[in-house]
Design an enzyme around this catalytic site. Structure first.
Site, short mmCIF file in Angstrom:
data_model
loop_
_atom_site.label_atom_id
_atom_site.label_comp_id
_atom_site.label_asym_id
_atom_site.label_seq_id
_atom_site.Cartn_x
_atom_site.Cartn_y
_atom_site.Cartn_z
N SER A 104 80.11 1.19 -34.22
CA SER A 104 79.84 1.67 -32.87
C SER A 104 78.41 2.17 -32.70
O SER A 104 77.86 2.13 -31.59
CB SER A 104 80.81 2.78 -32.49
OG SER A 104 80.76 3.85 -33.42
N GLY A 119 84.41 1.08 -34.41
CA GLY A 119 85.52 1.36 -35.32
C GLY A 119 85.49 0.57 -36.60
O GLY A 119 86.36 0.76 -37.47
N ASN A 128 82.42 4.89 -40.68
CA ASN A 128 83.86 5.01 -40.46
C ASN A 128 84.63 5.12 -41.76
O ASN A 128 85.67 5.79 -41.82
CB ASN A 128 84.37 3.82 -39.63
CG ASN A 128 83.91 3.91 -38.19
OD1 ASN A 128 84.00 4.95 -37.55
ND2 ASN A 128 83.38 2.81 -37.67
N ASP A 183 80.73 13.47 -27.35
CA ASP A 183 81.60 13.49 -28.54
C ASP A 183 80.90 14.07 -29.76
O ASP A 183 81.52 14.32 -30.79
CB ASP A 183 82.15 12.09 -28.85
CG ASP A 183 81.05 11.08 -29.22
OD1 ASP A 183 79.90 11.47 -29.44
OD2 ASP A 183 81.37 9.87 -29.28
N HIS A 205 77.98 10.08 -31.39
CA HIS A 205 77.24 8.86 -31.06
C HIS A 205 75.97 9.20 -30.29
O HIS A 205 75.97 10.13 -29.47
CB HIS A 205 78.10 7.92 -30.20
CG HIS A 205 79.30 7.39 -30.93
ND1 HIS A 205 80.51 8.02 -30.91
CD2 HIS A 205 79.45 6.28 -31.69
CE1 HIS A 205 81.38 7.33 -31.63
NE2 HIS A 205 80.76 6.26 -32.12
#
Length: 213
Positions: free
Chosen positions: A36, A73, A101, A182, A185
């Site tokens: 991502s 992801g 991840n 979040d 990112h």
């Protein structure tokens, strides 16, 4: 008759010059291969890392095209599974950015390293250079995990003599003004900072590839 000879001579000269003139070179083709962070999660069109890096390189006079092969992801296992069809023939550089991840899910650093190693080996076998974009483990995972995980990227860079950008989120990870809500990112400002910091290494890597071609 003399006029016809003159026309023929001029035509022949023009044709020779045309044949000797270099054809327009194709753009330098790069694939941004990652998760991502590469895909541009939460960002508007035109704001992803590959798009902004391409714009920065073009502004500096480089004729490049960067394809965004980021999948939100994605893990190193997923990247290895899709590598062959995500990186087309004719690619001249891959910016490899995977592992975040794996780290967030607590995947063994040994597994992540094995997958990344396999990806780099596959690309090397296809004569496609790799620029490794590294990642650092989150502090809450403990010193032991962090030490093993953080060592993955410099170890592989040394093994394959590949250029290494040690931390893809350098200058962004701890700055709330450069992150989405979040806290993980990059926002558009963050991507700009990432591009600015990585740009010199990307330019150096492109030059090395072109000089060796």
């Amino acid at each position: 008759m003399a006029f016809k000879h003159l026309i023929s001579a001029l035509f022949a000269a023009f044709f020779s010059l045309f044949m000797l003139a270099p054809a327009n070179a194709d753009p330098f083709r790069i694939v941004g291969f990652g998760d991502s962070l590469m895909a541009g999660f939460g960002l508007d069109a035109g704001q992803s890392f590959p798009e902004k890096l391409e714009a920065a390189l073009r502004k500096n006079g480089h004729d490049v095209v960067i394809s965004n092969a980021g999948v939100s992801g994605d893990t190193t296992s997923g990247g290895l599974a899709r590598l062959d069809w995500s990186v087309p023939d004719g690619t001249q550089l891959v910016i490899l950015e995977l592992g975040a991840n794996d780290m967030l899910r607590g995947v063994s650093p040994e597994i992540a390293e094995k997958n990344l190693d396999a990806m780099i080996a596959k690309l090397k076998a296809r004569n496609i250079p790799v620029l490794i974009a590294g990642m650092l483990a989150a502090p809450n995972l403990g010193d032991g995990y962090a030490k093993a995980f953080d060592a993955i990227y410099p170890t592989l860079a040394k093994k394959y003599d590949a250029p290494l950008y040690p931390f893809f989120l350098d200058g962004v990870a701890a700055d709330k003004t450069a992150l989405l809500d979040d806290g993980m990112h990059p926002n558009a400002t963050g991507v700009d900072r990432m591009v600015e910091r990585m740009l010199p290494l990307v330019e150096k890597t492109i030059a090395a590839k072109q000089n060796n071609s």
